[in-house]
Design a protein around this motif. Sequence first.
Motif, mmCIF file in Angstrom:
data_model
loop_
_atom_site.group_PDB
_atom_site.id
_atom_site.type_symbol
_atom_site.label_atom_id
_atom_site.label_comp_id
_atom_site.label_asym_id
_atom_site.label_seq_id
_atom_site.Cartn_x
_atom_site.Cartn_y
_atom_site.Cartn_z
ATOM 1 N N THR A 279 0.827 -1.207 0.000
ATOM 2 C CA THR A 279 0.000 0.000 0.000
ATOM 3 C C THR A 279 0.860 1.255 0.000
ATOM 4 O O THR A 279 0.523 2.256 -0.644
ATOM 5 C CB THR A 279 -0.953 -0.002 1.210
ATOM 6 O OG1 THR A 279 -1.699 -1.227 1.235
ATOM 7 C CG2 THR A 279 -1.938 1.148 1.122
ATOM 8 N N GLU B 260 1.858 1.776 -3.472
ATOM 9 C CA GLU B 260 0.712 2.207 -4.265
ATOM 10 C C GLU B 260 0.457 3.704 -4.104
ATOM 11 O O GLU B 260 0.187 4.410 -5.078
ATOM 12 C CB GLU B 260 -0.534 1.421 -3.818
ATOM 13 C CG GLU B 260 -1.751 1.620 -4.700
ATOM 14 C CD GLU B 260 -2.922 0.756 -4.264
ATOM 15 O OE1 GLU B 260 -3.997 0.845 -4.892
ATOM 16 O OE2 GLU B 260 -2.775 -0.004 -3.275
ATOM 17 N N VAL B 261 0.553 4.188 -2.887
ATOM 18 C CA VAL B 261 0.343 5.612 -2.621
ATOM 19 C C VAL B 261 1.453 6.441 -3.259
ATOM 20 O O VAL B 261 1.207 7.527 -3.805
ATOM 21 C CB VAL B 261 0.271 5.872 -1.099
ATOM 22 C CG1 VAL B 261 0.245 7.373 -0.796
ATOM 23 C CG2 VAL B 261 -0.965 5.200 -0.505
ATOM 24 N N LYS B 262 2.671 5.930 -3.224
ATOM 25 C CA LYS B 262 3.794 6.639 -3.872
ATOM 26 C C LYS B 262 3.569 6.760 -5.375
ATOM 27 O O LYS B 262 3.829 7.806 -5.982
ATOM 28 C CB LYS B 262 5.108 5.907 -3.588
ATOM 29 C CG LYS B 262 5.623 6.096 -2.163
ATOM 30 C CD LYS B 262 6.806 5.192 -1.867
ATOM 31 C CE LYS B 262 8.015 5.515 -2.733
ATOM 32 N NZ LYS B 262 9.176 4.650 -2.380
ATOM 33 N N PHE C 84 1.959 10.935 -4.418
ATOM 34 C CA PHE C 84 2.050 11.572 -3.108
ATOM 35 C C PHE C 84 3.498 11.625 -2.650
ATOM 36 O O PHE C 84 4.245 10.657 -2.783
ATOM 37 C CB PHE C 84 1.214 10.804 -2.084
ATOM 38 C CG PHE C 84 -0.269 11.032 -2.208
ATOM 39 C CD1 PHE C 84 -0.900 12.046 -1.504
ATOM 40 C CD2 PHE C 84 -1.027 10.240 -3.056
ATOM 41 C CE1 PHE C 84 -2.261 12.261 -1.623
ATOM 42 C CE2 PHE C 84 -2.391 10.448 -3.192
ATOM 43 C CZ PHE C 84 -3.008 11.460 -2.469
ATOM 44 N N PHE D 52 0.623 12.362 2.555
ATOM 45 C CA PHE D 52 1.044 11.014 2.166
ATOM 46 C C PHE D 52 0.511 10.000 3.182
ATOM 47 O O PHE D 52 -0.042 8.963 2.811
ATOM 48 C CB PHE D 52 2.575 10.941 2.102
ATOM 49 C CG PHE D 52 3.107 9.563 1.803
ATOM 50 C CD1 PHE D 52 3.269 9.139 0.490
ATOM 51 C CD2 PHE D 52 3.435 8.676 2.825
ATOM 52 C CE1 PHE D 52 3.751 7.860 0.203
ATOM 53 C CE2 PHE D 52 3.912 7.407 2.555
ATOM 54 C CZ PHE D 52 4.070 6.994 1.237
ATOM 55 N N ALA E 81 -3.311 9.668 2.983
ATOM 56 C CA ALA E 81 -3.693 8.820 1.848
ATOM 57 C C ALA E 81 -3.419 7.350 2.168
ATOM 58 O O ALA E 81 -4.215 6.467 1.835
ATOM 59 C CB ALA E 81 -2.920 9.242 0.604
ATOM 60 N N LEU E 82 -2.298 7.093 2.831
ATOM 61 C CA LEU E 82 -1.956 5.725 3.214
ATOM 62 C C LEU E 82 -3.003 5.168 4.175
ATOM 63 O O LEU E 82 -3.470 4.031 4.024
ATOM 64 C CB LEU E 82 -0.576 5.698 3.875
ATOM 65 C CG LEU E 82 -0.107 4.345 4.425
ATOM 66 C CD1 LEU E 82 0.045 3.330 3.302
ATOM 67 C CD2 LEU E 82 1.221 4.504 5.174
ATOM 68 N N PHE F 121 -6.188 4.291 2.267
ATOM 69 C CA PHE F 121 -6.063 3.077 1.462
ATOM 70 C C PHE F 121 -5.993 1.822 2.331
ATOM 71 O O PHE F 121 -6.467 0.759 1.937
ATOM 72 C CB PHE F 121 -4.825 3.164 0.560
ATOM 73 C CG PHE F 121 -5.101 3.829 -0.761
ATOM 74 C CD1 PHE F 121 -6.061 4.818 -0.873
ATOM 75 C CD2 PHE F 121 -4.409 3.456 -1.895
ATOM 76 C CE1 PHE F 121 -6.330 5.428 -2.092
ATOM 77 C CE2 PHE F 121 -4.667 4.050 -3.127
ATOM 78 C CZ PHE F 121 -5.625 5.037 -3.223
ATOM 79 N N ARG G 40 -12.993 1.467 -2.630
ATOM 80 C CA ARG G 40 -12.433 2.676 -3.246
ATOM 81 C C ARG G 40 -12.965 2.848 -4.659
ATOM 82 O O ARG G 40 -13.323 3.955 -5.081
ATOM 83 C CB ARG G 40 -10.901 2.603 -3.253
ATOM 84 C CG ARG G 40 -10.262 2.577 -1.888
ATOM 85 C CD ARG G 40 -8.803 2.997 -1.938
ATOM 86 N NE ARG G 40 -7.988 2.174 -2.805
ATOM 87 C CZ ARG G 40 -7.268 1.134 -2.417
ATOM 88 N NH1 ARG G 40 -7.311 0.758 -1.144
ATOM 89 N NH2 ARG G 40 -6.522 0.459 -3.260
ATOM 90 N N GLU H 189 -5.822 13.927 -3.844
ATOM 91 C CA GLU H 189 -4.506 14.459 -3.475
ATOM 92 C C GLU H 189 -4.651 15.696 -2.588
ATOM 93 O O GLU H 189 -3.878 15.904 -1.649
ATOM 94 C CB GLU H 189 -3.704 14.816 -4.726
ATOM 95 C CG GLU H 189 -2.275 15.259 -4.424
ATOM 96 C CD GLU H 189 -1.454 15.485 -5.673
ATOM 97 O OE1 GLU H 189 -0.276 15.849 -5.550
ATOM 98 O OE2 GLU H 189 -2.000 15.299 -6.784
ATOM 99 N N PRO I 44 -7.125 13.751 1.021
ATOM 100 C CA PRO I 44 -7.262 12.281 0.995
ATOM 101 C C PRO I 44 -8.305 11.735 1.961
ATOM 102 O O PRO I 44 -8.885 10.679 1.716
ATOM 103 C CB PRO I 44 -5.863 11.785 1.372
ATOM 104 C CG PRO I 44 -4.955 12.934 1.111
ATOM 105 C CD PRO I 44 -5.753 14.161 1.347
#
Length: 367
Positions: free
Chosen positions: A228, A231-233, A237, A244, A247-248, A251, A259, A281, A284
């Motif tokens: 995860t 995935e966020v990177k 983000f 960041f 968002a993490l 998720f 989602r 972004e 989040p």
Amino acid sequence: MIYSIFKNLVSIRNGSRILPTCAKSVYFSRIISLFVVRYESGIAGKDQSFSISYLINTVGLSPQSALSVSKKIHFETSEQPDTVISFLMNHSFSKPQIRSIIQKWPASLLCNPEKTLLPKLQFFYSKRISGVRLLRVLSSNPDVLKRSLDNRIVPNFNAFKEVTRCNDEQVFLAYKNCSNVLWCDFGTKIAPKLAILKECGVPESTVMAEVVDHPRAFAVNHDNFRITVEEVKKLGFNPSKHNFLTALQAFLQISKSSREKKFNNLKKWGWSNEVVLSAFEKYPRFMMFSEQKITAVMSYFVHTMGWKASDIANRPVLLSYSLERRIIPRLCYSKSTEKEFLRRFVIPYEDPYLLKLYEQKLKTLKK
């Protein structure tokens, strides 16, 4: 015979029990409910029957809750349960709090409170944790009271405090948000995930603040956590920015299918993939709101206020506001905090009627 009499006194309508007029008395309706519970459970055995009666009359559980709890514990006398309840009351737990503990941890009624409960309470007292907060948290989540003080609670409490450099109260508040904090092995369950975040560039101070404020995000499977993070990177983000971690958290908290459902729901309002990702972004946290809340807020702004859906996409924080308590009472001034809104639009007019009208509007919308 007696079961038939009581059963016949209760009519069933749309799957619900309807008590007769003669059962308006709380005492009488409780007796009827108890007999119905016993009848539906296949006429409970003597020990279970006593347990159910005790849980209703002494603990204050509903007949249905009493039946459920009695399936997990059995006692034929009140001696041990009375000892546990007296112990908890002597330590300032209220009746509703004791009831909550028993519902969440039925076996607590049969424990030896001096050996099982007292050492843990003494440990938390020694940490100068607010008494009111201690009782409230332990009654809503008594999980830690089941764990070994020497093998789990003390080492994890100390490890969490040492690594995050937070105070005792903050460790306990972290437990409030995630019970794993004080009983899982900190070194193997949480520490490796902190290392992953540091490796990808999240500032150490931010990592430590996050594990204190949102420890649940660190309780997930290790491989899932690492995947995860990547995935966020990939979404663009920046690990050095606070959004960041938000968002993490979103998720990790929401499944991929959920989602996708939310993304598709927003597309129905005319948001493209790019717009959805741009809004995500910017803010989040909105991804953690229910579809019902998102739809209700979007519908009000677009259909009632006449806004464009793109206006909300540009300011997705609007999706976090309460329709009843903030958006509707203030209309277009919903971004202001309660204090700021009163300072700018109510207090300057020195009109008690205006303030009263605003407060009445809030009360009406909360109903």
